[in-house]
Design an enzyme around this catalytic site. Structure first.
Site, PDB file in Angstrom:
ATOM      1  N   HIS A 159      47.853  41.955  47.970  1.00 44.04           N
ATOM      2  CA  HIS A 159      46.646  42.217  48.745  1.00 44.04           C
ATOM      3  C   HIS A 159      46.631  41.492  50.101  1.00 44.04           C
ATOM      4  O   HIS A 159      45.687  41.661  50.879  1.00 44.04           O
ATOM      5  CB  HIS A 159      45.408  41.833  47.928  1.00 44.04           C
ATOM      6  CG  HIS A 159      45.074  42.828  46.863  1.00 44.04           C
ATOM      7  ND1 HIS A 159      45.921  43.095  45.803  1.00 44.04           N
ATOM      8  CD2 HIS A 159      44.008  43.645  46.700  1.00 44.04           C
ATOM      9  CE1 HIS A 159      45.376  44.015  45.026  1.00 44.04           C
ATOM     10  NE2 HIS A 159      44.219  44.371  45.552  1.00 44.04           N
ATOM     11  N   TYR A 197      39.076  40.444  31.661  1.00 45.26           N
ATOM     12  CA  TYR A 197      39.520  41.090  32.900  1.00 45.26           C
ATOM     13  C   TYR A 197      40.116  40.068  33.871  1.00 45.26           C
ATOM     14  O   TYR A 197      39.532  39.020  34.124  1.00 45.26           O
ATOM     15  CB  TYR A 197      38.351  41.806  33.577  1.00 45.26           C
ATOM     16  CG  TYR A 197      38.709  42.364  34.939  1.00 45.26           C
ATOM     17  CD1 TYR A 197      39.500  43.502  35.051  1.00 45.26           C
ATOM     18  CD2 TYR A 197      38.283  41.731  36.104  1.00 45.26           C
ATOM     19  CE1 TYR A 197      39.842  44.009  36.288  1.00 45.26           C
ATOM     20  CE2 TYR A 197      38.622  42.229  37.347  1.00 45.26           C
ATOM     21  CZ  TYR A 197      39.403  43.370  37.436  1.00 45.26           C
ATOM     22  OH  TYR A 197      39.750  43.853  38.672  1.00 45.26           O
TER      23      TYR A 197
END
Length: 525
Positions: free
Chosen positions: A81, A51
């Protein structure tokens, strides 16, 4: 110097870096461990699905990312972000945040290159503050938005505050001969995926809340003096039968503060003898805001002790996902980024500080209301009643500020809103909790400011300076040096600002009642 990586980092060491300008250095054995961890991940991740290295993020994790795009993936994460809003965090909070993130990396479970830990160290020591915005983090998957703005500065693309001015990070890095961070494997995800924003703010909150508790004990002792209260509610004998550490610590501190006072009264000298009066002029027992201070501040003391333990534990934890363990030769996926520990503690500290401000406001009201104290003029007015106003105007500020604290004290811990396509279906709101606690603490310094102003006026009304305990007399002298006695009406907002700054810079001590924590190079408050 404060050495990071060789042992558990303490709150006192964080204080020294934040407020005393001490240099932060990295333990070389710990840096080697960080490098070993990175080298393991570099080899282990080849041809494996891990991940955030070769997958998308959050609910997009089912998408495999081609090897040629993995570096760009990290930059995409940082840039996308970096989307915060609101004001930039105060520099002291940003510096504490960076210390917390660096501490997590130095545990050696993040799979990051040593370039990252060295650059973070240099930014901390050079007082380079990334522009990190207050709104954005929900406190699960970490403080994603706040930490993305840290990462944006690290790669030389964001803005930073340096020497009180905002500049592009690349300009300041070039000026100080610092190299912006290059992504090696997972540095983008590693920086943003953790609890370090809420933890950094929480560390400052604990430091300031402890200071407020000491000031509240000091001013509570002082008000008991000026109204000539009886001393048995602070006695060891009364408090020791209540088996709570905080209550007994507060009572013990206040007894020490009142040593040598010629104003505090011993009950047997006045009431434990044959008396003829049917109605006594003096109250047999003081109002709760004077008599129950150990029982009110005691739980706050215990709350701060527990909160410090939790926050320092988080400071020295690994809050990444996944966790890279080169000793076990594996990568573990889970949820160490979840901020519930910090969120719950910050809510408790926030509530505790609000209660402390409420105690201060009640003590203030007692001093200002002549129908309660039967000792002082209304509003501690040292001028002509009806013509002058004394502390009447400033009381409104204290009252409204306490009311704001009470509203802000609704807990964030139980305010979860699912988001991220319901991948983040229960979140901590820890960064919000920490920031709201910081606001409550700042408010509480303002309330105590009005209280101390009133207490000093009370001392001058009674002309009792020489009858005070040495501890109280030193506080009186030090604050009178910046806030002279007043009779005539004048704007008081500048006095409030000066005294608030004094309370925030100083810490009452039984050995040295107001010791200034003079920074060598402190961040702007």
């Amino acid at each position: 110097m404060v050495v990071l990586g060789s042992k558990v980092l303490s709150l006192e060491e964080v204080h020294r870096v934040l407020f005393e300008g001490e240099e932060l250095v990295l333990d070389e054995a710990a840096v080697k461990n960080v490098n070993d961890n990175f080298e393991f991940l570099k080899n282990f991740s080849s041809k494996k699905l891990i991940y955030g290295i070769n997958t998308g993020f959050g609910p997009m994790a089912q998408y495999r990312i081609p090897e040629e795009d993995t570096f760009q993936l990290q930059y995409n994460l940082i840039r996308s972000h970096s989307s915060g809003a609101g004001k930039c965090l105060a520099p002291v909070l940003t510096k504490s945040l960076m210390i917390a993130r660096l501490s997590s990396f130095m545990q050696g479970f993040s799979g990051v290159h040593t370039d990252l830990v060295y650059l973070l160290r240099d930014m901390i020591n050079h007082n380079i503050y990334p522009c990190i915005y207050e709104h954005g983090g929900v406190g699960a998957s970490g403080d994603l938005v706040q930490l993305a703005h840290l990462a944006h500065a690290l790669i030389g693309e964001g803005n930073v505050l340096y020497e009180d001015e905002i500049h592009p990070a690349a300009v300041i890095f070039a000026q100080l001969d610092l190299k912006p961070l290059d992504v090696h494997i997972r540095e983008g995800l590693a920086v943003i995926n953790g609890t370090s924003a809420m933890t950094g703010i929480a560390l400052v909150n604990i430091i300031e809340a402890r200071k407020l508790l000491l000031w509240s004990c000091s001013l509570s002792a002082m008000i008991n003096e000026v109204v000539e209260a009886f001393d048995d509610h602070l006695s060891h004998e009364l408090n020791v039968v209540k088996r709570h550490n905080g209550q007994n610590k507060v009572a013990e501190m206040m007894r020490g503060m009142l040593q040598g006072s010629k104003m505090i009264r011993h009950r047997p000298d006045h009431l434990y003898k044959e008396l003829e009066e049917e109605i006594f002029k003096d109250k047999v027992q003081e109002y709760y805001s004077l008599r129950c201070v150990p029982q009110i501040l005691g739980p706050i003391y215990d709350t701060l002790v527990h909160a410090e333990n939790i926050v320092v534990g988080e400071l020295n934890s690994v809050s990444d996902n996944p966790v890279v363990d080169h000793r076990a030769k594996n990568v573990f996926h889970g949820g160490n980024f979840h901020g519930d520990y910090i969120s719950l503690e910050m809510d408790k500290v926030k509530i505790a500080m609000t209660k402390l401000s409420m105690l201060s406001e009640r003590q203030l009201n007692y001093l200002l209301n002549d129908k309660l104290n039967h000792k002082f003029p209304p509003f501690m007015n040292l001028g002509k009643l009806g013509f002058n106003f004394g502390m009447q105007g400033v009381q409104f500020t204290a009252t409204s500020t306490v009311a704001e604290n009470q509203t802000l004290s609704f807990p964030m811990y139980i305010h979860s809103i699912p988001n991220n396509n319901d991948n983040q279906d229960i979140v901590s709101m820890g960064c919000n909790a920490a920031q709201m606690t910081y606001k409550v603490i700042e408010n509480t310094f303002e309330v105590l400011t009005v209280q101390v102003m009133t207490l000093l006026q009370a001392v001058d009304y009674l002309n009792c300076q020489e009858r005070l305990a040495g501890f109280s007399h030193k506080i009186y002298q030090d604050i009178r040096a910046i806030f002279p006695k007043f009779i005539e009406d004048a704007p008081r907002y500048a006095d409030v600002q000066k005294i608030k700054a004094y309370l925030m810079r100083h810490e009452p001590s039984l050995t040295e009642p107001a010791v200034e924590k003079k920074p060598k190079s402190s961040p702007v408050q």
